[in-house]
Enzyme design. Structure first.
Site, PDB file in Angstrom:
ATOM      1  N   SER A   1       0.786  -1.242   0.000  1.00  0.00           N
ATOM      2  CA  SER A   1       0.000   0.000   0.000  1.00  0.00           C
ATOM      3  C   SER A   1       0.814   1.286   0.000  1.00  0.00           C
ATOM      4  CB  SER A   1      -0.965   0.015   1.195  1.00  0.00           C
ATOM      5  OG  SER A   1      -2.065  -0.816   0.932  1.00  0.00           O
TER       6      SER A   1
ATOM      7  N   LYS B   1       0.195   3.798  -2.688  1.00  0.00           N
ATOM      8  CA  LYS B   1      -0.824   4.854  -2.617  1.00  0.00           C
ATOM      9  C   LYS B   1      -0.229   6.242  -2.415  1.00  0.00           C
ATOM     10  CE  LYS B   1      -4.073   1.392  -1.087  1.00  0.00           C
ATOM     11  NZ  LYS B   1      -4.479   0.551   0.034  1.00  0.00           N
TER      12      LYS B   1
ATOM     13  N   SER C   1      -6.260   3.646   3.962  1.00  0.00           N
ATOM     14  CA  SER C   1      -5.726   2.805   2.885  1.00  0.00           C
ATOM     15  C   SER C   1      -6.838   2.207   2.021  1.00  0.00           C
ATOM     16  CB  SER C   1      -4.855   1.676   3.482  1.00  0.00           C
ATOM     17  OG  SER C   1      -3.846   1.292   2.583  1.00  0.00           O
TER      18      SER C   1
ATOM     19  N   LYS D   1       3.127   6.326   5.289  1.00  0.00           N
ATOM     20  CA  LYS D   1       2.129   5.364   4.800  1.00  0.00           C
ATOM     21  C   LYS D   1       2.605   3.965   5.098  1.00  0.00           C
ATOM     22  CE  LYS D   1      -1.609   4.009   2.757  1.00  0.00           C
ATOM     23  NZ  LYS D   1      -1.610   2.840   3.691  1.00  0.00           N
TER      24      LYS D   1
END
Length: 233
Positions: A28, A31, A86, A198
């Site tokens: 993720s 992202k 997320s 993140k």
């Protein structure tokens, strides 16, 4: 972790690296690029209407804010949904009209940054043999992303209250899953100099993490890939 890097944001100077050009699945932390493109190509008050393809187009068990087809969200809400919760389905919307177009936009942006060891095949980081990057490339992407004030604000937000929408009649509170920013699960990991980041995790990628920090005017970004440890979102 298998690979890691620490980079100073203003100059790109590398302060530490460990096998930083080895290719890995990013999970993720993908992202960050998705959010950067969203911030660069839209205004925060634009409205996004969730499609059926997006709402139902993610794997069972994926990170989600449970968007419904026809739900209307502002770009600001989308940005926070992606960076804090997320939300995989929110990554599938709006910027370029289709996922294939978005993948092309992502890879063009990567090429513009001069990166040669990265290829993105989706906007959310779910496992794909054609979806990979390196700790070094991810640090360069993360450094570029922080030049956007909208991205910078979202990735450092501890929690965000999403107002009612046409499909959700109650406010929703979204928590930043990066425990150094918001230790709601693991308070011992909160770090006062952390200003953004993140998390990422899939079975094949293992833990991936991007963390921004600032002290005495110096800003750093740290990327780790294929790390062992507790799953943290």
């Amino acid at each position: 972790s298998d690979s890691a890097i620490v980079m100073e944001l203003s100059t790109g100077t590398i302060l530490y690296e460990k096998i930083s050009h080895k290719k890995h699945y990013p999970a993720s932390i993908t992202k960050i690029l998705t959010s950067m493109l969203l911030a660069e190509n839209t205004s925060m008050n634009e409205t996004v209407t969730v499609s059926s393809t997006a709402a139902y187009g993610i794997e069972t068990g994926s990170s989600t804010i449970f968007s419904e087809p026809g739900e209307k969200l502002s770009v600001e809400q989308c940005l926070n949904a992606i960076m804090l919760e997320s939300a995989n389905e929110v990554c599938l919307e709006h910027i370029s009209g289709s996922i294939s177009n978005l993948d092309g936009l992502m890879n063009k942006r990567v090429k513009d940054l001069g990166l040669k060891d990265t290829h993105f095949n989706n906007p959310n980081g779910l496992p794909d043999p054609k979806h990979y990057t390196t700790a070094y490339d991810m640090a360069v992407i993360a450094r570029q992303a922080m030049k956007s004030s909208a991205f910078r604000k979202a990735c450092g937000t501890r929690r965000y209250v999403c107002a009612k929408t046409n499909k959700h009649k109650q406010e929703r509170t979204w928590q930043n899953h990066h425990q150094m920013i918001n230790g709601w699960r693991y308070p011992k990991y909160e770090y006062k100099y952390a200003i953004g980041g993140k998390t990422g995790y899939t079975h094949v990628a293992q833990n991936t993490l991007v963390t921004y920090g600032e002290k005495n005017g110096m800003e750093l970004v740290c990327v780790i890939m294929k790390a062992a440890g507790p799953k943290q979102g």
